[in-house]
Design a protein around this motif. Structure first.
Motif, PDB file in Angstrom:
ATOM      1  N   LEU B  22       0.826  -1.222   0.000  1.00 38.58           N
ATOM      2  CA  LEU B  22       0.000   0.000   0.000  1.00 38.58           C
ATOM      3  C   LEU B  22       0.850   1.257   0.000  1.00 38.58           C
ATOM      4  CD1 LEU B  22      -3.040  -0.255   2.421  1.00 38.58           C
ATOM      5  CD2 LEU B  22      -3.061   0.216   0.004  1.00 38.58           C
ATOM      6  N   THR B  23       2.059   1.163   0.523  1.00 39.87           N
ATOM      7  CA  THR B  23       2.897   2.366   0.591  1.00 39.87           C
ATOM      8  C   THR B  23       3.552   2.680  -0.759  1.00 39.87           C
ATOM      9  OG1 THR B  23       4.760   1.056   1.329  1.00 39.87           O
ATOM     10  CG2 THR B  23       3.423   2.071   3.032  1.00 39.87           C
ATOM     11  N   GLU B  24       3.318   1.835  -1.755  1.00 39.16           N
ATOM     12  CA  GLU B  24       3.893   2.089  -3.078  1.00 39.16           C
ATOM     13  C   GLU B  24       3.134   3.211  -3.778  1.00 39.16           C
ATOM     14  OE1 GLU B  24       6.348   0.480  -4.880  1.00 39.16           O
ATOM     15  OE2 GLU B  24       6.981  -0.764  -3.192  1.00 39.16           O
ATOM     16  N   ARG B  25       3.726   3.722  -4.864  1.00 36.73           N
ATOM     17  CA  ARG B  25       3.096   4.803  -5.619  1.00 36.73           C
ATOM     18  C   ARG B  25       2.122   4.296  -6.675  1.00 36.73           C
ATOM     19  NH1 ARG B  25       3.886  10.680  -5.916  1.00 36.73           N
ATOM     20  NH2 ARG B  25       4.713  11.031  -3.853  1.00 36.73           N
ATOM     21  N   SER B  26       2.446   3.158  -7.234  1.00 34.16           N
ATOM     22  CA  SER B  26       1.665   2.699  -8.380  1.00 34.16           C
ATOM     23  C   SER B  26       0.338   2.090  -7.933  1.00 34.16           C
ATOM     24  CB  SER B  26       2.498   1.682  -9.157  1.00 34.16           C
ATOM     25  OG  SER B  26       1.657   0.726  -9.727  1.00 34.16           O
ATOM     26  N   LEU B  27      -0.732   2.483  -8.619  1.00 32.02           N
ATOM     27  CA  LEU B  27      -2.065   2.000  -8.234  1.00 32.02           C
ATOM     28  C   LEU B  27      -2.181   0.482  -8.363  1.00 32.02           C
ATOM     29  CD1 LEU B  27      -4.752   4.482  -9.568  1.00 32.02           C
ATOM     30  CD2 LEU B  27      -4.445   3.693  -7.242  1.00 32.02           C
ATOM     31  N   THR B  28      -1.492  -0.087  -9.350  1.00 33.02           N
ATOM     32  CA  THR B  28      -1.562  -1.535  -9.532  1.00 33.02           C
ATOM     33  C   THR B  28      -0.985  -2.246  -8.309  1.00 33.02           C
ATOM     34  OG1 THR B  28      -0.943  -0.952 -11.760  1.00 33.02           O
ATOM     35  CG2 THR B  28      -1.260  -3.270 -11.300  1.00 33.02           C
ATOM     36  N   ARG B  29       0.145  -1.743  -7.825  1.00 29.67           N
ATOM     37  CA  ARG B  29       0.742  -2.368  -6.632  1.00 29.67           C
ATOM     38  C   ARG B  29      -0.139  -2.148  -5.416  1.00 29.67           C
ATOM     39  NH1 ARG B  29       7.219  -1.539  -7.177  1.00 29.67           N
ATOM     40  NH2 ARG B  29       7.302  -2.264  -9.326  1.00 29.67           N
ATOM     41  N   ILE B  30      -0.736  -0.954  -5.329  1.00 30.85           N
ATOM     42  CA  ILE B  30      -1.652  -0.694  -4.219  1.00 30.85           C
ATOM     43  C   ILE B  30      -2.792  -1.688  -4.258  1.00 30.85           C
ATOM     44  CG2 ILE B  30      -3.347   0.957  -3.330  1.00 30.85           C
ATOM     45  CD1 ILE B  30      -1.427   3.169  -4.088  1.00 30.85           C
ATOM     46  N   LEU B  31      -3.274  -1.979  -5.473  1.00 30.92           N
ATOM     47  CA  LEU B  31      -4.359  -2.946  -5.616  1.00 30.92           C
ATOM     48  C   LEU B  31      -3.913  -4.325  -5.118  1.00 30.92           C
ATOM     49  CD1 LEU B  31      -7.128  -3.794  -6.632  1.00 30.92           C
ATOM     50  CD2 LEU B  31      -6.094  -4.253  -8.833  1.00 30.92           C
ATOM     51  N   ALA B  78     -17.521  -9.476   2.676  1.00 27.84           N
ATOM     52  CA  ALA B  78     -16.270  -8.740   2.517  1.00 27.84           C
ATOM     53  C   ALA B  78     -15.601  -9.093   1.196  1.00 27.84           C
ATOM     54  CB  ALA B  78     -15.340  -9.037   3.685  1.00 27.84           C
ATOM     55  N   ILE B  79     -15.667 -10.373   0.808  1.00 29.00           N
ATOM     56  CA  ILE B  79     -15.046 -10.799  -0.455  1.00 29.00           C
ATOM     57  C   ILE B  79     -15.731 -10.116  -1.640  1.00 29.00           C
ATOM     58  CG2 ILE B  79     -14.771 -12.747  -2.032  1.00 29.00           C
ATOM     59  CD1 ILE B  79     -14.298 -14.508   0.415  1.00 29.00           C
ATOM     60  N   VAL B  80     -17.063 -10.057  -1.579  1.00 29.11           N
ATOM     61  CA  VAL B  80     -17.802  -9.412  -2.671  1.00 29.11           C
ATOM     62  C   VAL B  80     -17.405  -7.944  -2.780  1.00 29.11           C
ATOM     63  CG1 VAL B  80     -20.090  -8.732  -3.437  1.00 29.11           C
ATOM     64  CG2 VAL B  80     -19.737 -10.990  -2.496  1.00 29.11           C
ATOM     65  N   ILE B  81     -17.308  -7.285  -1.622  1.00 28.21           N
ATOM     66  CA  ILE B  81     -16.947  -5.868  -1.632  1.00 28.21           C
ATOM     67  C   ILE B  81     -15.538  -5.698  -2.200  1.00 28.21           C
ATOM     68  CG2 ILE B  81     -16.434  -3.900  -0.150  1.00 28.21           C
ATOM     69  CD1 ILE B  81     -18.764  -4.794   1.622  1.00 28.21           C
ATOM     70  N   THR B  82     -14.614  -6.569  -1.791  1.00 27.08           N
ATOM     71  CA  THR B  82     -13.244  -6.468  -2.293  1.00 27.08           C
ATOM     72  C   THR B  82     -13.194  -6.658  -3.803  1.00 27.08           C
ATOM     73  OG1 THR B  82     -12.572  -7.503  -0.235  1.00 27.08           O
ATOM     74  CG2 THR B  82     -10.897  -7.278  -1.923  1.00 27.08           C
ATOM     75  N   MET B  83     -14.028  -7.564  -4.297  1.00 29.01           N
ATOM     76  CA  MET B  83     -14.045  -7.794  -5.739  1.00 29.01           C
ATOM     77  C   MET B  83     -14.453  -6.514  -6.474  1.00 29.01           C
ATOM     78  SD  MET B  83     -16.544 -10.022  -8.037  1.00 29.01           S
ATOM     79  CE  MET B  83     -17.550  -8.572  -8.162  1.00 29.01           C
ATOM     80  N   ALA B  84     -15.515  -5.870  -5.969  1.00 26.99           N
ATOM     81  CA  ALA B  84     -15.978  -4.637  -6.605  1.00 26.99           C
ATOM     82  C   ALA B  84     -14.901  -3.560  -6.532  1.00 26.99           C
ATOM     83  CB  ALA B  84     -17.260  -4.166  -5.936  1.00 26.99           C
ATOM     84  N   VAL B  85     -14.254  -3.493  -5.371  1.00 30.14           N
ATOM     85  CA  VAL B  85     -13.186  -2.503  -5.204  1.00 30.14           C
ATOM     86  C   VAL B  85     -12.076  -2.751  -6.213  1.00 30.14           C
ATOM     87  CG1 VAL B  85     -11.286  -1.883  -3.693  1.00 30.14           C
ATOM     88  CG2 VAL B  85     -13.584  -1.957  -2.787  1.00 30.14           C
ATOM     89  N   SER B  86     -11.696  -4.013  -6.385  1.00 31.27           N
ATOM     90  CA  SER B  86     -10.606  -4.320  -7.317  1.00 31.27           C
ATOM     91  C   SER B  86     -10.972  -3.871  -8.719  1.00 31.27           C
ATOM     92  CB  SER B  86     -10.315  -5.813  -7.358  1.00 31.27           C
ATOM     93  OG  SER B  86     -10.426  -6.351  -6.081  1.00 31.27           O
ATOM     94  N   ALA B  87     -12.208  -4.174  -9.122  1.00 31.71           N
ATOM     95  CA  ALA B  87     -12.632  -3.781 -10.461  1.00 31.71           C
ATOM     96  C   ALA B  87     -12.508  -2.275 -10.625  1.00 31.71           C
ATOM     97  CB  ALA B  87     -14.071  -4.219 -10.696  1.00 31.71           C
ATOM     98  N   PHE B  88     -12.937  -1.536  -9.590  1.00 29.60           N
ATOM     99  CA  PHE B  88     -12.894  -0.080  -9.690  1.00 29.60           C
ATOM    100  C   PHE B  88     -11.454   0.431  -9.757  1.00 29.60           C
ATOM    101  CE2 PHE B  88     -13.185   4.292  -8.293  1.00 29.60           C
ATOM    102  CZ  PHE B  88     -14.216   4.737  -9.087  1.00 29.60           C
ATOM    103  N   VAL B  89     -10.588  -0.136  -8.897  1.00 33.70           N
ATOM    104  CA  VAL B  89      -9.206   0.353  -8.870  1.00 33.70           C
ATOM    105  C   VAL B  89      -8.489   0.027 -10.180  1.00 33.70           C
ATOM    106  CG1 VAL B  89      -6.988   0.180  -7.687  1.00 33.70           C
ATOM    107  CG2 VAL B  89      -9.073   0.260  -6.370  1.00 33.70           C
ATOM    108  N   VAL B  90      -8.767  -1.138 -10.752  1.00 32.46           N
ATOM    109  CA  VAL B  90      -8.160  -1.475 -12.045  1.00 32.46           C
ATOM    110  C   VAL B  90      -8.583  -0.461 -13.108  1.00 32.46           C
ATOM    111  CG1 VAL B  90      -8.193  -3.148 -13.920  1.00 32.46           C
ATOM    112  CG2 VAL B  90      -7.922  -3.925 -11.591  1.00 32.46           C
ATOM    113  N   THR B  91      -9.889  -0.125 -13.110  1.00 35.01           N
ATOM    114  CA  THR B  91     -10.384   0.874 -14.061  1.00 35.01           C
ATOM    115  C   THR B  91      -9.671   2.204 -13.854  1.00 35.01           C
ATOM    116  OG1 THR B  91     -12.507  -0.141 -13.574  1.00 35.01           O
ATOM    117  CG2 THR B  91     -12.525   1.744 -15.043  1.00 35.01           C
ATOM    118  N   MET B  92      -9.524   2.567 -12.587  1.00 43.61           N
ATOM    119  CA  MET B  92      -8.902   3.851 -12.278  1.00 43.61           C
ATOM    120  C   MET B  92      -7.437   3.856 -12.715  1.00 43.61           C
ATOM    121  SD  MET B  92      -9.890   5.726  -8.778  1.00 43.61           S
ATOM    122  CE  MET B  92      -8.498   5.126  -7.918  1.00 43.61           C
TER     123      MET B  92
END
Lengths: 511, 142
Positions: B22-31, B78-92
């Motif tokens: 999480l402390t990285e700069r790149s969004l992919t690594r944060i994901l 929680a897993i469902v929420i994480t899945m949605a979050v991942s999709a959003f962060v990948v898009t971002m």
């Protein structure tokens, strides 16, 4: 059992589905959204009245026996928060339909604004009504998800930048929240708030302190209290005016509500009150000093938002009935007034072509009406009598003086100074943006702001002015009706600290 | 309540790795960090559940021998929420890549402003460069 409790959550969800289908027909979409929110306001107001006259309203969803399954609870605190929040949401939605025709529609070819906005409204209601921590978490996630979409809408460069900070911060806080939930469940075997209130005092004090601190940390991030507030002024200002208005009005207040709920209900002996007072003090001072340094209106308002969260935290930290009552009143006042000010900033953008005080001048000459729309909420925020801001601050200061410890006095002094500095920032913004000679877009100097949506001034649509006026009128109602409202919040505070909540939720016999 | 040490240690390691990412700069690594961390947090629920037991189906299992099903329901949410979050962060991350050529979380606005001010060599309004009014020359240079 009161099935009305599901309406504020289900109705916006239904509305979101409908508006999604009505995407190609903006007129019908707007009609559905407004109708849904009117329904939510009516349901919320009814719940607030019922909570006052009949007692705490509860619903065990799916008619499972009490203690199992999901509970929804509306006490006076949830009732007043829900009513004020849904009223403000409605006003902001109406404002956005005015803006819609001119701006938003060009920005977002796929009309996702209305569905997302309604989903966020459902999330806010779910968080206010949740009777257990896990559903509060789910409510938070619903509203956060909608807010991610609203914040990054149309995906421009500044919005992506703002959005990435916002999303990462909230992902971290969601993980923390889940960790806290696992800890709570491991320690007590339940996440239901009423059961927790009974079981938590029986467990090891060290574990209790850890749970309390974790919950405070999680909700502190959501409420943007110092030192967890850095994300807010960085992410809010880039969004469109109605989005920022509803974020500023509601989202941080949901965090404040969660702090208020958990700290009073679960930890009645409150070992962390001193910490809360320190946090409140620092939030007020650091936030307002940030605001003093800003010249862009939306950033300035974001900093005052952070600063005024400090007042609510102060009320919670005082831990007396008077302090809590004042904090609840102040929250209701602040939801309204902060949303109004952001809506006015949106109007400034339209009339002056920019929201930076470096670029606009003489707005009061161009539009005296806009000047009036700004000065009333600005003075209200600063706490000039006789407005509701003054009444709320007076209540908090009185409660602080009644507590009388050196720390309480220090917070009182900080609160007065913050109020003065708020007046200073508002007067500064007024001087720079509203007085002087108007200038055209070509005369505007280059600034370092990233918001480059500079254009020639445009007239204000009646709908936008009307909804802003309605919010100002509502803040005046909060002022005029301060007596009965204060009674209401005082009793809300008593319910919080007494056992009414637990008795109503867990009572075996229907009252 | 008895709980598994192995689960607790695994959760700890996963969360630590997630926080580091999480402390990285790149969004992919944060994901990646968020995914690893959320798995760790989900394991914490299994720790909270206590000892694993038999399937929680009334009629087929003795209630005493059942696992606690509630944390599993929470983990599922929680897993469902994480899945949605991942999709959003990948898009971002993809959108950031489109706009900037990278997916890094950029600096604070205030930091950027201060750097821009330093680059332009601006001084604040309260700073006065003292000059003689008639000659316009610097005091310092004299």
């Amino acid at each position: 059992m009161n099935n009305l409790l599901t309406i504020p959550v289900l109705l916006p969800m239904l509305g979101a589905a409908l508006t999604l289908m009505l995407g190609p027909r903006p007129r019908a979409q707007r009609f559905v959204s407004v109708a849904v929110l009117v329904g939510v306001v009516a349901a919320a107001a009814t719940l607030a009245v019922q909570a006052h006259t009949i007692g705490v309203q509860t619903l065990w969803v799916g008619a499972w026996p009490r203690g199992f399954g999901i509970s929804l609870v509306a006490d006076r605190l949830a009732g007043i928060m829900l009513t004020v929040a849904s009223l403000v949401t409605l006003a902001v939605l109406v404002y956005s339909t005015g803006q819609d025709e001119a701006e938003l529609r060009q920005e977002t070819p796929v009309s996702i604004f209305h569905p997302t906005f309604l989903v966020m409204c459902a999330g806010v209601s779910a968080a206010f009504l949740a009777g257990d921590l896990f559903n509060m978490f789910v409510g938070f996630e619903i509203l956060l998800f909608a807010s991610y979409v609203l914040l990054t809408m149309s995906g421009t460069r500044p919005r992506m930048r703002a959005g990435s900070t916002y999303v990462v911060v909230n992902l971290l806080s969601a993980s923390l929240f889940l960790t806290a939930l696992a800890t709570v469940y491991a320690a007590t075997g339940t996440v239901n708030l009423a059961q927790l209130a009974m079981r938590l005092p029986e467990i090891d004090p060290g574990t209790q302190a850890m749970i309390q601190f974790m919950l405070l940390l999680v909700f502190g991030i959501k409420a943007a209290v110092f030192p967890l507030s850095a994300w807010l002024p960085d992410s809010y200002p880039t969004a469109p005016a109605p989005v920022t208005a509803v974020f500023a009005g509601l989202l941080t207040k949901v965090g404040v509500y969660a702090i208020l709920r958990t700290q009073t209900l679960l930890f009645p002996h409150r070992p962390l009150t001193d910490l809360l007072l320190w946090v409140g003090l620092a939030t007020m001072i650091v936030g307002i000093l940030g605001a003093v340094a800003q010249s862009e209106m939306k950033r300035l308002l974001s900093f005052t938002l952070v600063s005024h969260i400090g007042y609510m935290v102060m009320g919670i930290g005082l831990a007396t009935d008077a302090g809590l009552a004042a904090a609840i009143y102040y929250t209701a006042h602040h939801i309204t007034i902060q949303a109004t000010l952001f809506l006015v900033a949106g109007l400034m953008q339209r009339v002056g072509g920019s929201t930076s005080c470096d670029r606009v001048n003489g707005l009061a000459t161009i539009s005296p009406l806009l000047g009036a729309l700004f000065i009333v909420p600005a003075m209200n925020l600063s706490g000039i009598p006789p407005f509701s801001g003054f009444i709320g601050k007076l209540g908090l200061l009185n409660a602080g003086i009644a507590v009388g410890t050196p720390l309480a006095w220090a917070v009182v002094v900080a609160a007065v100074s913050t109020s003065l500095l708020t007046l200073y920032t508002m007067a500064k913004a007024w001087n720079r943006a509203f007085w002087g000679k108007p200038m055209t877009a070509s005369q505007m100097p280059d600034t370092l702001e990233e918001d480059d949506d500079v254009h020639e001034g445009r007239p204000m649509p009646g709908v936008m002015v009307g909804s802003t006026l309605a919010l100002i009128a509502f803040s005046l109602v909060l002022t005029v009706a301060a007596g009965p409202l204060y009674d209401y919040t005082y009793q809300a505070a008593m319910t919080l600290r007494g056992g009414d909540y637990v008795r109503a939720v867990l009572a075996v016999v229907e009252p | 309540m008895t709980s598994s040490l192995a689960l607790a240690v695994t959760a700890g390691v996963l969360i630590a790795a997630g926080v580091y990412l999480l402390t990285e700069r790149s969004l992919t690594r944060i994901l990646m960090g968020v995914l690893v961390m959320s798995n760790g947090v989900n394991l914490l629920f299994l720790v909270a559940m206590g000892r694993a037991g038999r399937p929680a189906i009334i009629g087929s299992t003795d209630p005493e021998a059942m696992s606690d099903p509630l944390p599993q329901a929470m983990v599922l949410t929680a897993i469902v929420i994480t899945m949605a979050v991942s999709a959003f962060v990948v898009t971002m991350a993809y959108r950031s890549f489109q706009l900037n050529g990278n997916d890094e979380v950029s600096d604070d606005v205030e930091d950027a402003r201060i750097r821009a001010l330093a680059e332009r060599d601006d001084v604040s309004d309260s700073y006065e460069d003292i000059k003689f009014s008639d000659t316009g020359e610097d005091v310092v240079s004299e």
